[in-house]
Design a protein around this motif. Structure first.
Motif, mmCIF file in Angstrom:
data_model
loop_
_atom_site.group_PDB
_atom_site.id
_atom_site.type_symbol
_atom_site.label_atom_id
_atom_site.label_comp_id
_atom_site.label_asym_id
_atom_site.label_seq_id
_atom_site.Cartn_x
_atom_site.Cartn_y
_atom_site.Cartn_z
ATOM 1 N N LEU A 58 43.216 59.607 24.836
ATOM 2 C CA LEU A 58 43.057 61.008 25.245
ATOM 3 C C LEU A 58 42.142 61.755 24.282
ATOM 4 O O LEU A 58 41.142 62.359 24.674
ATOM 5 C CB LEU A 58 44.442 61.650 25.288
ATOM 6 N N SER A 59 42.480 61.661 22.984
ATOM 7 C CA SER A 59 41.757 62.503 22.034
ATOM 8 C C SER A 59 40.355 61.984 21.747
ATOM 9 O O SER A 59 39.419 62.779 21.630
ATOM 10 C CB SER A 59 42.558 62.634 20.744
ATOM 11 N N THR A 60 40.193 60.646 21.675
ATOM 12 C CA THR A 60 38.844 60.165 21.376
ATOM 13 C C THR A 60 37.908 60.429 22.554
ATOM 14 O O THR A 60 36.784 60.883 22.351
ATOM 15 C CB THR A 60 38.821 58.658 21.045
ATOM 16 N N HIS A 96 42.035 63.913 30.603
ATOM 17 C CA HIS A 96 41.163 64.187 29.462
ATOM 18 C C HIS A 96 40.037 63.167 29.393
ATOM 19 O O HIS A 96 38.923 63.488 29.022
ATOM 20 C CB HIS A 96 41.943 64.166 28.153
ATOM 21 N N VAL A 103 35.154 62.637 15.396
ATOM 22 C CA VAL A 103 35.962 61.843 16.327
ATOM 23 C C VAL A 103 35.198 60.599 16.775
ATOM 24 O O VAL A 103 35.759 59.493 16.843
ATOM 25 C CB VAL A 103 36.369 62.694 17.547
ATOM 26 N N GLU A 158 48.015 62.649 32.112
ATOM 27 C CA GLU A 158 47.483 63.574 31.109
ATOM 28 C C GLU A 158 46.308 62.938 30.358
ATOM 29 O O GLU A 158 45.258 63.538 30.207
ATOM 30 C CB GLU A 158 48.625 63.945 30.149
ATOM 31 N N SER A 159 46.491 61.695 29.939
ATOM 32 C CA SER A 159 45.421 61.021 29.208
ATOM 33 C C SER A 159 44.198 60.825 30.089
ATOM 34 O O SER A 159 43.068 61.052 29.661
ATOM 35 C CB SER A 159 45.893 59.654 28.714
ATOM 36 N N LEU A 190 52.466 61.125 31.602
ATOM 37 C CA LEU A 190 51.644 61.227 30.406
ATOM 38 C C LEU A 190 50.375 60.401 30.534
ATOM 39 O O LEU A 190 49.357 60.722 29.936
ATOM 40 C CB LEU A 190 52.460 60.818 29.184
ATOM 41 N N THR A 234 45.950 60.230 15.325
ATOM 42 C CA THR A 234 46.269 58.879 15.784
ATOM 43 C C THR A 234 45.261 57.838 15.298
ATOM 44 O O THR A 234 45.633 56.695 15.059
ATOM 45 C CB THR A 234 46.324 58.800 17.316
ATOM 46 N N ASP A 242 52.742 55.260 23.652
ATOM 47 C CA ASP A 242 52.498 56.671 23.322
ATOM 48 C C ASP A 242 51.278 56.811 22.422
ATOM 49 O O ASP A 242 50.428 57.671 22.646
ATOM 50 C CB ASP A 242 53.740 57.299 22.676
ATOM 51 N N ALA A 243 51.175 55.926 21.421
ATOM 52 C CA ALA A 243 50.029 56.006 20.510
ATOM 53 C C ALA A 243 48.735 55.686 21.256
ATOM 54 O O ALA A 243 47.714 56.354 21.060
ATOM 55 C CB ALA A 243 50.224 55.041 19.351
ATOM 56 N N THR A 273 54.047 60.221 19.061
ATOM 57 C CA THR A 273 52.715 60.827 19.155
ATOM 58 C C THR A 273 52.569 61.751 20.356
ATOM 59 O O THR A 273 51.804 62.700 20.312
ATOM 60 C CB THR A 273 51.624 59.760 19.228
ATOM 61 N N LEU A 307 48.049 56.078 24.495
ATOM 62 C CA LEU A 307 47.696 57.194 25.373
ATOM 63 C C LEU A 307 47.062 58.325 24.575
ATOM 64 O O LEU A 307 46.023 58.882 24.935
ATOM 65 C CB LEU A 307 48.948 57.729 26.077
ATOM 66 N N CYS A 308 47.718 58.648 23.462
ATOM 67 C CA CYS A 308 47.268 59.780 22.658
ATOM 68 C C CYS A 308 45.885 59.513 22.065
ATOM 69 O O CYS A 308 45.027 60.397 22.034
ATOM 70 C CB CYS A 308 48.278 59.997 21.547
ATOM 71 N N PHE A 309 45.684 58.273 21.598
ATOM 72 C CA PHE A 309 44.420 57.921 20.963
ATOM 73 C C PHE A 309 43.279 57.988 21.971
ATOM 74 O O PHE A 309 42.234 58.603 21.707
ATOM 75 C CB PHE A 309 44.532 56.510 20.360
#
Lengths: 307, 436
Positions: free
Chosen positions: B114-116, B50, A288, B46-47, B43, A235, B107-108, A61, B110-112
């Protein structure tokens, strides 16, 4: 005048169903803006959920995170090549740009890690931030307008056009086609790379193919939800679906359904807030929020059932 | 825009705010970046950057709800900083929860998050746009960084925060060093790793909160990664890496701001471009670890190996014999053009002579060098066969590599250990040391 103007959450669905009924009975129905939004967002969500399931299974991801940033450069270059504004879309150029950026990002990250011997997390971070910065600078130089930079990041559902549906569904079809064709290969490379190697299936090739699919998905999504929020669509639904199932096929189906459902609720909610409270919120953001809400809901039920 | 002298950027009352502000922020970020880099948490940074975005928006909304207006920018800034700090911490907790309680892969998770968080932030931002349009411009600056409107008041806030970061690092220097390099050992000597970890997280969040004004939430992680990666290229020592990273941070802050002002471009991307340019330069050209010099060293070593192999090949036919080019290339895997060039070099440097064209003969120096290589080769074969117990038929391949590597000291030791043998396992004579 949109037929949905002034509707609340439930009325929205009533109007939607009545219009679908009208459409099915063969009468000519002009697509309203809300319907275009639903179509585009659902298409994006479906693509993202499919791609995202495999990304999470393959633990890739963070590469999707890189891609969602670097795709900006691809978009800008596609824009330079076609000399068109952002509102008309040439599907082929966009797809080529996404393929190139997908491979380039993966390649550069690998180059920094393997050849320049930078540790992996740092090289991932360095590549996408630099390329994203480059993209923002290019956008600003080209348009002399910093707002387009923000729009690419935030997305703008209201500016969607019927042509956007074409791009989104072309990408969805591509994703569906590739996953149906290579379902077995994807499954094996995700769960047992060693077995894949002994069967002569190249894990590397399918990783790169997945990267290309992710970048196509991002490029399809950037006008609707922006390059960063698409990550939540990638995700979120698979993570939610994993609460309920461990079967790959069910997982894919459930994730896609959740994605589509979230975009449907998102658009309705956005309309509901606008007509009842006069608050105009960005629809992509609401989608979202809906996804995170579903996540928290599933989480609490899961935790409770454990007790 | 008018090109201004660099000095003016520090004196001019309008320009000095952004300039000094950017430099302070980048300096703090670069210092924390070293910790992040060593702990391999780029990373996560990074999260978290955001994740601080919704806090920025909430801060503005709260300030707006208390009827502060955009003139009281100082107070609004404080609200924003507080909001960002809190929401980044909630993000950190959420990531921790997902990873450890729900066993979601890092990884999932962090990404989740970050984006939410970012998505929620953007939703709130669209509300602010509607409710407090004047604040909205300011909030947008936090996406890609906007240094231009910073004043002396901002410098004061950021200077205090940067000061806190620097003093904490100085106080905890030893603990950080031990924990970053050997966690287990740190535990055994009774260091409270949990406590230091928490301080590290607070510092990371603090650096992000300081930095988002000039670099922006989207690109903030670059300012943590790039200067630290660049500094790491130049040294192995932590007490050099820290100041070097800070120095790179200062440079990128200054030039990023300068370029963004001159070209009226967004500040954050320009700072990031300068920082990554420095980092890429370091990756390629740094002494010792730089890619270019590493490749050069490898090429030099390969060249020497080939030289030695060619001399050995000629020696094998007999030290005083004259042999032809075709005989030399018979067992070599390298292209014949290259071999011809290397032979010319050897002739030029006095290891070989060329009695007639295409025929070669060792000079006295050349004989000595070749004999030395053969001696090393055969000594190593004896060592492998007698001491390691490798089968006699398998010792050659390894010796073929080792003959280029063995130093005079190792040769000395081998001679002593093996009692200066006369024959190798294949019953070939080993050239005696006295002759060399």
């Amino acid at each position: 005048m949109s037929p949905y103007a002034g509707t609340n959450f439930l009325e929205f669905f009533l109007v939607l169903f009545s219009r679908i009924k009208l459409f099915l009975s063969g009468q000519p129905v002009e697509l309203a803006t809300d319907e275009i939004q639903i179509l585009v967002l659902a298409g994006v969500a479906a693509s993202s959920a499919l791609v995202g399931t495999f990304l999470i299974l393959k633990r890739m991801t963070m590469l999707a995170n890189s891609l969602s940033h670097t795709i900006l450069v691809g978009i800008v270059i596609a824009y330079i090549i076609t000399f068109q504004n952002f509102h008309s879309i040439d599907i082929t150029t966009m797809l080529v740009a996404s393929v190139v950026m997908g491979i380039l990002t993966a390649f550069l990250t690998e180059f920094l890690t393997k050849t320049a011997r930078l540790q992996e997390d740092a090289s991932t971070g360095l590549v996408f931030t630099s390329l994203f910065a480059l993209g923002i600078i290019l956008v600003t130089l080209l348009t002399r307008n910093a707002h387009i930079g923000t729009e690419v990041v935030m997305g703008n559902v209201d500016a969607l056009h019927r042509d956007d549906c074409l791009l989104v569904y072309a990408i969805l079809l591509l994703n569906l086609f590739l996953f149906l064709l290579f379902f077995k290969e994807y499954k094996i490379t995700s769960f047992d790379p060693a077995l894949a190697r002994s069967l002569g299936i190249s894990t590397l090739f399918f990783n790169y193919l997945l990267m290309v699919q992710v970048s196509a998905t991002c490029i399809g999504a950037f006008r609707a939800v922006g390059v960063l929020m698409v990550l939540a669509l990638i995700t979120g639904p698979p993570l939610i679906a994993r609460f309920y199932t461990h079967n790959l096929k069910t997982l894919l189906l459930l994730a896609t359904t959740i994605g589509i459902l979230a975009s449907l609720i998102g658009v309705a909610l956005s309309r509901h807030l606008l007509s009842l409270y006069g608050i105009a919120l960005t629809t992509g953001g609401i989608v979202v929020c809906v996804i995170s809400f579903i996540f928290i809901l599933s989480l609490t039920t899961k935790l409770r059932s454990r007790i | 825009m008018i090109a201004l002298s660099p000095f003016l950027y520090f004196v001019d009352p309008i320009l000095r705010g952004p300039t000094v502000g950017c430099m302070l922020m980048c300096c703090a970020a670069a210092l924390i970046g070293v910790i992040v880099f060593l702990r391999k948490q780029s990373l996560l940074a990074e999260s978290l950057s955001h994740a601080s975005y919704p806090g920025v928006i909430v801060g503005v909304s709260v300030a707006g709800a208390f009827y502060f207006n955009e003139q009281q920018e100082g107070i609004v800034t404080l609200f924003i900083l507080l909001g960002a700090f809190v929401s980044a911490f909630i993000g950190l907790w959420a990531i921790h929860f997902l990873e450890h309680r729900l066993k979601i892969r890092p990884d999932a998770a962090l990404c989740f998050i970050l984006s939410t968080f970012f998505g929620i932030g953007l939703t709130l931002a669209s509300h602010v746009q509607f409710e407090y349009p004047l604040f909205y411009r300011q909030v947008q600056g936090y996406l890609f960084g906007q240094a231009a409107t910073m004043t002396d008041f901002h410098i004061a806030i950021y200077a205090i925060l940067t000061f806190i970061v620097i003093t904490t690092i100085l106080f905890l220097y030893k603990e950080l060093q031990v924990i970053s390099f050997d966690r287990e050992w740190a535990k055994t000597i009774g260091l409270n790793t949990r406590y230091v970890d928490i301080i590290c997280f607070v510092l990371i969040v603090l650096a992000i909160v300081i930095g988002i004004r000039s670099v922006g939430v989207v690109l903030m992680s670059a300012m943590l990664i790039a200067p630290a990666s660049a500094a790491r290229q130049f040294s192995n020592k932590l007490y050099i890496i820290f100041p070097l990273a800070a120095f790179f941070g200062l440079i990128s802050g200054y030039y990023g701001n300068y370029l963004s002002f001159e070209g009226s471009l967004p500040t954050g991307p320009m700072i990031v471009m300068v920082a990554s340019a420095i980092c890429i330069f370091a990756l390629f050209f740094a002494p010792e670890r730089g890619l270019l010099l590493r490749l050069l060293r490898i090429a030099k070593f390969r060249y020497r190996c080939l030289c030695e192999n060619l001399l050995k090949e000629i020696w094998r036919h007999g030290p005083d014999k004259t042999i032809t080019f075709d005989q030399i290339i018979q067992y070599q895997a390298v292209s014949s053009f290259y071999i011809r060039w290397v032979l010319a070099q050897l002739v030029h440097n006095g290891w070989l002579e060329e009695p007639a064209s295409n025929t070669y003969k060792l000079t006295h120096d050349g004989q000595l060098w070749a004999a030395k290589i053969v001696r090393l080769h055969r000594l190593w074969e004896v060592y492998l066969a007698d001491y390691i117990g490798v089968g006699v038929e398998r010792v050659h391949r390894n010796a073929e590599e080792m003959e280029h590597i063995i130093t005079p000291e190792i040769e000395e030791e081998l001679t002593l250990l093996l009692k200066d043998p006369k024959r190798d396992p294949h019953h070939q004579p080993i050239p005696p040391k006295e002759d060399l």
